[in-house]
Design a protein around this motif. Structure first.
Motif, PDB file in Angstrom:
ATOM      1  N   VAL A 337      55.410  -2.692 104.076  1.00  0.00           N
ATOM      2  CA  VAL A 337      56.189  -3.070 102.883  1.00  0.00           C
ATOM      3  C   VAL A 337      57.452  -2.224 102.788  1.00  0.00           C
ATOM      4  CG1 VAL A 337      56.177  -3.173 100.365  1.00  0.00           C
ATOM      5  CG2 VAL A 337      54.140  -3.865 101.646  1.00  0.00           C
ATOM      6  N   ARG A 440      54.067 -10.085 100.321  1.00  0.00           N
ATOM      7  CA  ARG A 440      54.394  -8.689 100.052  1.00  0.00           C
ATOM      8  C   ARG A 440      53.486  -8.124  98.968  1.00  0.00           C
ATOM      9  NH1 ARG A 440      57.402  -5.596  96.559  1.00  0.00           N
ATOM     10  NH2 ARG A 440      58.728  -3.963  97.492  1.00  0.00           N
ATOM     11  N   GLY A 474      61.591 -11.482 104.015  1.00  0.00           N
ATOM     12  CA  GLY A 474      61.558 -10.328 103.131  1.00  0.00           C
ATOM     13  C   GLY A 474      62.841  -9.537 103.171  1.00  0.00           C
ATOM     14  N   LEU A 502      55.787 -11.267 103.616  1.00  0.00           N
ATOM     15  CA  LEU A 502      56.078 -10.053 104.370  1.00  0.00           C
ATOM     16  C   LEU A 502      55.844 -10.274 105.861  1.00  0.00           C
ATOM     17  CD1 LEU A 502      56.866  -7.042 104.246  1.00  0.00           C
ATOM     18  CD2 LEU A 502      54.434  -6.522 104.199  1.00  0.00           C
TER      19      LEU A 502
END
Length: 602
Positions: A337, A440, A474, A502
């Protein structure tokens, strides 16, 4: 002679060879039915496209009796795993399971026994090898007038088999190779309104990514596109969304499409952009290839080329410590992340099934940070993950890991030259995919990352099984869209799930086409859809899958591929293609047709 193509001088009956079923109301016309065009009609089409019409046979035709030709067969076998050869050959696609129709014993595999008859399968009966947009127009009008199934093939890169179709007429856009640059692309609307979009490149429908990267690189420019030699930018790639190693820097490929030149179902050449035919423009940016018309040209935004920092990473864990491996994989996904939020994008492979009894379980991958030259800062971003791995892997003697910002490319052009060094990708063979977009939000917590690892650990194992992760969305672009709210997500037909994604995970399964029976192939497909696919769908039921790299049998594909955008996409489809001329497997509007797109469902 084009490989797999038979010159039109042969009679129509000789070119055919597909066994046609009876037609009826609501069905396309098929060979050997009274409605099928005469040889004179096909010759008329050939004249209208300047001799670009060819009859097709599977390219493995000379490898089988009674037409065996040793020299021709050797040539086919030598080239059959080359993506450029497959892209240029109208008689084949990149994955040979889509050339065949094994359920009806219609196959013509490269390496199957010489004595097995070569049958037409899903290879179209004829192809128009279009060199200009008007060739495409003539083919579309002919198919509409004669009620013939139409198939669009660019390079044939398609995991859902949309580039092939039984008893059909193919339009090949591979030869539309024009490239032109503009310093300031302007779209014009009603009442003299003009909108400037900056520098752009006009790309013909058949321009492959390697060709495009060479052209923009010579001008110190870059476009957002994929990592392949022969995928074509204007085809299903950008129309399906188009992920890229530059996605965390500048968004999806579809976000960077500024205009499409399209042949509509009426055979008209239309322009679709933010000022003209804006509903079609919206749908073509994410709604799927082969569905709304035939794209003959796309205009893509260009950017000044930039440096790009490469980071390589991996872990290896002795197979007797499998629980440690999956725990370390959870560490990786959780820390991904932060790395993605900093602009990291790339690819990784998870190998949970060692090829032999002593090989370790492994993760390996690359992250790139576009327009970043601060190697020390990137290395600092990696330290929390390295610390987590050190702690987790301490429970597995002999395990090791690395995460190193190891190379600074002077430009993305240099990067692509390194990653695409050869003249072709190696393809061919068979594969069925299952895939999922992972959010995400899920990976923002360690618990969510552990859930993902647990799911992946339960996927079917085989010695050759690789799970591939694509960190291609992302980053800052998705953050900006999230801040805009639903308006930003609705700017294109792309599923809103991509804006929350993600990583995009795929897991494929193949078989030996020369050996596997149809029953065995069905069992593999069932395992992919209802085994592995069901596990991935349960992970985040509100996410979905990337339609260009997905399970051909994905349940509820409308929701999975497009989410809340599907009703609007269907309305655009019904406006621009009310008769359903452009029907592809698991495409918008295909639920009203049978699996082959030949007959409407009652």
């Amino acid at each position: 002679m084009v490989g797999g193509a038979i010159l039109l001088a042969l009679s129509t009956a000789a070119v055919l060879g597909a066994v046609a079923a009876g037609g009826g109301p609501g069905c396309r016309c098929r060979p050997r039915e009274p409605c099928w065009p005469s040889a004179q009609a096909w010759q008329g089409l050939n004249r209208s496209v300047d001799g670009a019409l060819v009859g097709l046979k599977p390219f493995s035709f000379p490898c089988h009796d009674p037409n065996f030709d040793a020299a021709a067969c050797d040539s086919v076998r030598l080239q059959s795993n080359g993506s450029i050869w497959r892209a240029s050959n109208p008689g084949g696609v990149q994955w040979e399971n889509w050339d065949a129709l094994p359920a009806e014993n219609q196959t013509c595999y490269v390496h199957s026994a010489r004595g097995i008859p070569c049958r037409q399968g899903r290879v179209p009966v004829y192809a128009v090898l279009a060199r200009r947009a008007d060739h495409v127009q003539e083919a579309v009008r002919f198919a509409a007038k004669n009620n013939i199934k139409l198939v669009i093939k660019n390079s044939g890169h398609d995991f859902l088999g949309r580039s092939a179709g039984r008893d059909s007429l193919q339009i090949s856009t591979y030869r539309l190779k024009n490239i032109a640059f503009t310093d300031n692309f302007v779209t014009k609307g009603p009442h003299g309104r003009e909108v400037s979009h900056g520098a752009a490149v006009h790309v013909g429908g058949g321009v492959g990514l390697r060709e495009l990267y060479n052209a923009v690189g010579e001008r110190n420019l870059v476009v957002v596109a994929g990592l392949s030699h022969t995928v074509a930018a204007a085809g299903g790639y950008v129309q399906g969304g188009g992920h890229s190693p530059l996605g965390a820097w500048k968004g999806m490929g579809s976000d960077n499409a500024l205009e499409f030149e399209v042949v509509s179902a009426e055979g008209k050449l239309v322009i679709a952009n933010d000022q003209q035919n804006s509903d079609l423009f919206w749908a073509l940016r994410g709604g799927g290839g082969g569905t709304f018309g035939v794209v003959t040209r796309v205009t893509l935004r260009t950017w000044p080329d930039v440096p790009i920092q490469r980071t390589v990473y991996g872990i290896e864990v002795p197979r007797q410590y499998e629980s440690v491996f999956w725990a370390a994989l959870a560490d990786f996904h959780h820390h991904l992340v932060v790395l993605n939020d900093a602009g990291g994008a790339g690819y990784y492979d998870i190998k949970p099934s060692p090829l032999n009894a002593t090989a370790p379980l492994a993760l390996s991958g690359i992250l790139q940070f576009a327009n970043r030259t601060d190697t020390a800062a990137i290395q600092a971003l990696c330290k929390p993950l390295q610390a987590a791995w050190n702690a987790t892997l301490a429970g597995a003697p002999g395990a090791w890991s690395y995460f190193v910002a190891d190379k600074l490319h002077n430009s993305t052009h240099d990067m692509f030259n390194e990653y695409l060094p050869k003249d072709r990708d190696t393809l061919g063979g068979t594969v069925i995919l299952t895939s999922r977009l992972v959010s995400r939000e899920l990976l923002s917590t360690q618990e969510g990352a552990v859930r993902l690892s647990d799911t992946l650990s339960r996927l079917k194992r085989s010695p050759s099984r690789v799970i591939t992760g694509h960190v291609v969305a992302g980053g800052p672009p998705a953050g900006a869209i999230r801040q805009q709210g639903s308006g930003g997500e609705d700017a294109t037909g792309l599923t809103p799930a991509w804006r929350r994604t993600l990583t995009h995970l795929t897991a494929g399964q193949g078989w030996d086409p020369a050996v596997a029976t149809w029953e065995e192939q069905r069992a593999i497909m069932d395992s992919v859809t209802n085994g592995d696919g069901a596990l991935l769908r349960a992970l985040e039921p509100d996410m979905g899958a990337y339609l260009n790299e997905a399970d051909v049998n994905e349940p509820n594909f409308q929701q999975a591929f497009w989410g809340s955008h599907y009703p609007r996409l269907l309305r655009v489809k019904q406006r621009w293609d009310p008769r359903g001329l452009f029907i592809v497997k698991s495409g918008v509007g295909s639920e009203g047709w049978d699996a082959d797109g030949l007959c409407r469902l009652k």
